[in-house]
Write a protein that holds these residues in place. Structure first.
Motif, short mmCIF file in Angstrom:
data_model
loop_
_atom_site.label_atom_id
_atom_site.label_comp_id
_atom_site.label_asym_id
_atom_site.label_seq_id
_atom_site.Cartn_x
_atom_site.Cartn_y
_atom_site.Cartn_z
N GLN A 198 21.89 6.53 -0.21
CA GLN A 198 22.91 6.52 0.83
C GLN A 198 23.65 5.20 0.74
O GLN A 198 23.10 4.15 1.05
CB GLN A 198 22.29 6.69 2.22
CG GLN A 198 23.31 6.67 3.35
CD GLN A 198 22.68 6.91 4.71
OE1 GLN A 198 21.67 7.61 4.83
NE2 GLN A 198 23.26 6.33 5.74
N ASP A 199 24.89 5.24 0.26
CA ASP A 199 25.65 4.02 0.02
C ASP A 199 24.85 3.04 -0.82
O ASP A 199 24.87 1.82 -0.59
CB ASP A 199 26.08 3.38 1.34
CG ASP A 199 27.14 4.19 2.05
OD1 ASP A 199 27.98 4.80 1.38
OD2 ASP A 199 27.13 4.22 3.30
N GLY A 200 24.12 3.56 -1.80
CA GLY A 200 23.35 2.72 -2.71
C GLY A 200 21.94 2.39 -2.26
O GLY A 200 21.17 1.79 -3.01
N VAL A 201 21.57 2.77 -1.04
CA VAL A 201 20.24 2.50 -0.50
C VAL A 201 19.36 3.73 -0.72
O VAL A 201 19.73 4.85 -0.37
CB VAL A 201 20.30 2.16 1.00
CG1 VAL A 201 18.91 1.95 1.57
CG2 VAL A 201 21.15 0.90 1.20
N LEU A 202 18.18 3.53 -1.28
CA LEU A 202 17.27 4.63 -1.61
C LEU A 202 16.77 5.31 -0.34
O LEU A 202 16.23 4.66 0.55
CB LEU A 202 16.09 4.10 -2.42
CG LEU A 202 15.09 5.13 -2.93
CD1 LEU A 202 15.73 6.01 -4.00
CD2 LEU A 202 13.85 4.43 -3.49
N ILE A 203 16.93 6.66 -0.27
CA ILE A 203 16.45 7.38 0.91
C ILE A 203 15.54 8.55 0.55
O ILE A 203 14.97 9.17 1.46
CB ILE A 203 17.61 7.89 1.79
CG1 ILE A 203 18.53 8.84 1.03
CG2 ILE A 203 18.39 6.72 2.37
CD1 ILE A 203 19.53 9.56 1.91
N ALA A 204 15.37 8.87 -0.74
CA ALA A 204 14.45 9.96 -1.12
C ALA A 204 14.26 9.97 -2.62
O ALA A 204 15.11 9.50 -3.38
CB ALA A 204 14.98 11.32 -0.66
N THR A 205 13.11 10.50 -3.06
CA THR A 205 12.85 10.77 -4.47
C THR A 205 12.18 12.14 -4.57
O THR A 205 11.58 12.62 -3.61
CB THR A 205 11.92 9.71 -5.11
OG1 THR A 205 10.60 9.81 -4.53
CG2 THR A 205 12.47 8.31 -4.91
N ARG A 206 12.28 12.74 -5.74
CA ARG A 206 11.60 14.00 -6.03
C ARG A 206 11.14 14.01 -7.48
O ARG A 206 11.83 13.52 -8.37
CB ARG A 206 12.51 15.21 -5.78
CG ARG A 206 12.85 15.46 -4.32
CD ARG A 206 11.63 15.85 -3.49
NE ARG A 206 12.00 16.19 -2.11
CZ ARG A 206 12.11 15.32 -1.13
NH1 ARG A 206 11.90 14.03 -1.36
NH2 ARG A 206 12.42 15.72 0.09
N GLY A 207 9.96 14.59 -7.70
CA GLY A 207 9.46 14.77 -9.05
C GLY A 207 8.80 13.56 -9.67
O GLY A 207 8.45 13.58 -10.84
N LEU A 208 8.60 12.51 -8.89
CA LEU A 208 7.99 11.30 -9.42
C LEU A 208 6.51 11.21 -9.10
O LEU A 208 5.78 10.43 -9.70
CB LEU A 208 8.70 10.05 -8.86
CG LEU A 208 10.20 9.94 -9.13
CD1 LEU A 208 10.76 8.68 -8.48
CD2 LEU A 208 10.48 9.96 -10.62
N GLY A 209 6.05 12.04 -8.14
CA GLY A 209 4.68 11.94 -7.67
C GLY A 209 4.59 10.91 -6.57
O GLY A 209 5.15 9.80 -6.68
N ARG A 210 3.96 11.27 -5.44
CA ARG A 210 3.86 10.38 -4.28
C ARG A 210 5.25 9.92 -3.84
O ARG A 210 5.52 8.73 -3.63
CB ARG A 210 2.94 9.20 -4.57
CG ARG A 210 1.56 9.63 -5.06
CD ARG A 210 0.59 8.51 -5.22
NE ARG A 210 0.13 8.01 -3.93
CZ ARG A 210 -0.76 7.02 -3.78
NH1 ARG A 210 -1.31 6.47 -4.85
NH2 ARG A 210 -1.12 6.63 -2.59
N ASP A 211 6.14 10.91 -3.72
CA ASP A 211 7.55 10.65 -3.47
C ASP A 211 7.82 10.13 -2.07
O ASP A 211 7.04 10.32 -1.13
CB ASP A 211 8.36 11.93 -3.66
CG ASP A 211 8.52 12.33 -5.11
OD1 ASP A 211 9.10 11.52 -5.86
OD2 ASP A 211 8.07 13.42 -5.50
N LEU A 212 8.98 9.48 -1.95
CA LEU A 212 9.58 9.19 -0.66
C LEU A 212 10.28 10.48 -0.23
O LEU A 212 11.26 10.89 -0.84
CB LEU A 212 10.59 8.05 -0.80
CG LEU A 212 11.50 7.76 0.40
CD1 LEU A 212 10.69 7.36 1.62
CD2 LEU A 212 12.52 6.68 0.04
N MET A 213 9.77 11.14 0.81
CA MET A 213 10.29 12.44 1.19
C MET A 213 11.68 12.33 1.82
O MET A 213 12.57 13.13 1.53
CB MET A 213 9.33 13.14 2.16
CG MET A 213 7.92 13.35 1.59
SD MET A 213 7.93 14.15 -0.05
CE MET A 213 8.64 15.75 0.37
N SER A 214 11.85 11.34 2.69
CA SER A 214 13.16 11.10 3.30
C SER A 214 13.10 9.75 3.99
O SER A 214 12.01 9.18 4.20
CB SER A 214 13.52 12.19 4.31
OG SER A 214 12.63 12.18 5.42
#
Length: 233
Positions: free
Chosen positions: A113-129
């Motif tokens: 979001q405007d360059g700030v990390l707010i989620a990951t997927r497929g990496l394992g132990r992800d940041l959901m939101s």
């Protein structure tokens, strides 16, 4: 880190935070390991204000970036996940307002979001939101201040748990460097966040137009930090 660089307090924090190891990739380990890490360490720890740095990365690493730029027309990122050992390029696959989704060919995703990390997927132990609070706005204007974040992770039973963080952003110096034929200039911003005994730090290099061009951001307790270099905005 050395005191002879006369870093500001914010820059010194950034230098301490940006001790990067290897990088993460869906294609396995390559000769491109530590590219973004080396770049980030150079920008946040070794540069003197107003100087242009030579990125200390092997030629093959710049070749990777040049090849990606030549074969793709859209926005591109170069990503380094410290805990996973290699470097990868991600292309933008979706945009919704201020949010962008970038993916590897095997659909490992990061959402910014405007360059700030707010989620990951497929990496394992992800940041959901995540709700990044005032952080994107403070970074866009390169303004020191305070922010409150909420980051969500799955527990061992698959239940989403929020982590509430109180954050303080400080401003460092303006830095310049070159990589893969492109010159970049931005102001250092350091975000230190804490919650229940946990303390983490995010570091950003923010261009005059508010774009985050280089950053090191905390994904979560399972994955640690990711360094993100903009190849094409």
């Amino acid at each position: 880190m050395t005191n002879t660089l006369r870093l500001t307090a914010a820059t010194a924090v950034a230098a301490a935070l940006l001790t990067l190891a290897g990088c993460g990739s869906d294609t396995g380990k390559t000769a491109n390991t530590a590219m973004v890490g080396n770049m980030a360490k150079g920008v946040f720890a070794r540069l003197k204000p107003g100087k242009t740095a030579k990125v200390t990365a092997p030629v093959g690493q710049e070749d990777l970036a040049r090849a990606a730029l030549a074969s793709n027309t859209g926005p591109l990122l170069l990503a380094t996940i410290e805990t996973q050992g290699a470097t990868t390029v991600l292309g933008m696959i979706g945009e919704n307002g201020s949010k962008r989704t970038y993916a590897t060919p095997s659909q490992q995703n990061v959402v910014l979001q405007d360059g700030v990390l707010i989620a990951t997927r497929g990496l394992g132990r992800d940041l959901m939101s995540a709700d990044p609070g005032a952080t994107p706005q403070l970074l866009a204007t390169r303004t020191p201040g305070k922010s409150h974040r909420i980051q969500r992770y799955l527990d061992g039973e698959g239940i989403e748990r929020p982590l509430r963080l109180s954050c303080t952003l400080t401003r460092g110096t303006t830095q310049s460097y070159s990589f893969a034929g492109v010159n970049w200039t931005g102001m250092q911003m350091v975000e230190v966040c804490s919650a229940s005994g946990l303390s983490i730090g995010n570091s950003y290099l923010v261009a005059e137009n508010g774009q985050i061009i280089l950053s090191r951001q905390w994904i979560g307790p399972g994955l640690g930090y990711v360094a993100l270099q903009t190849l094409r905005p």
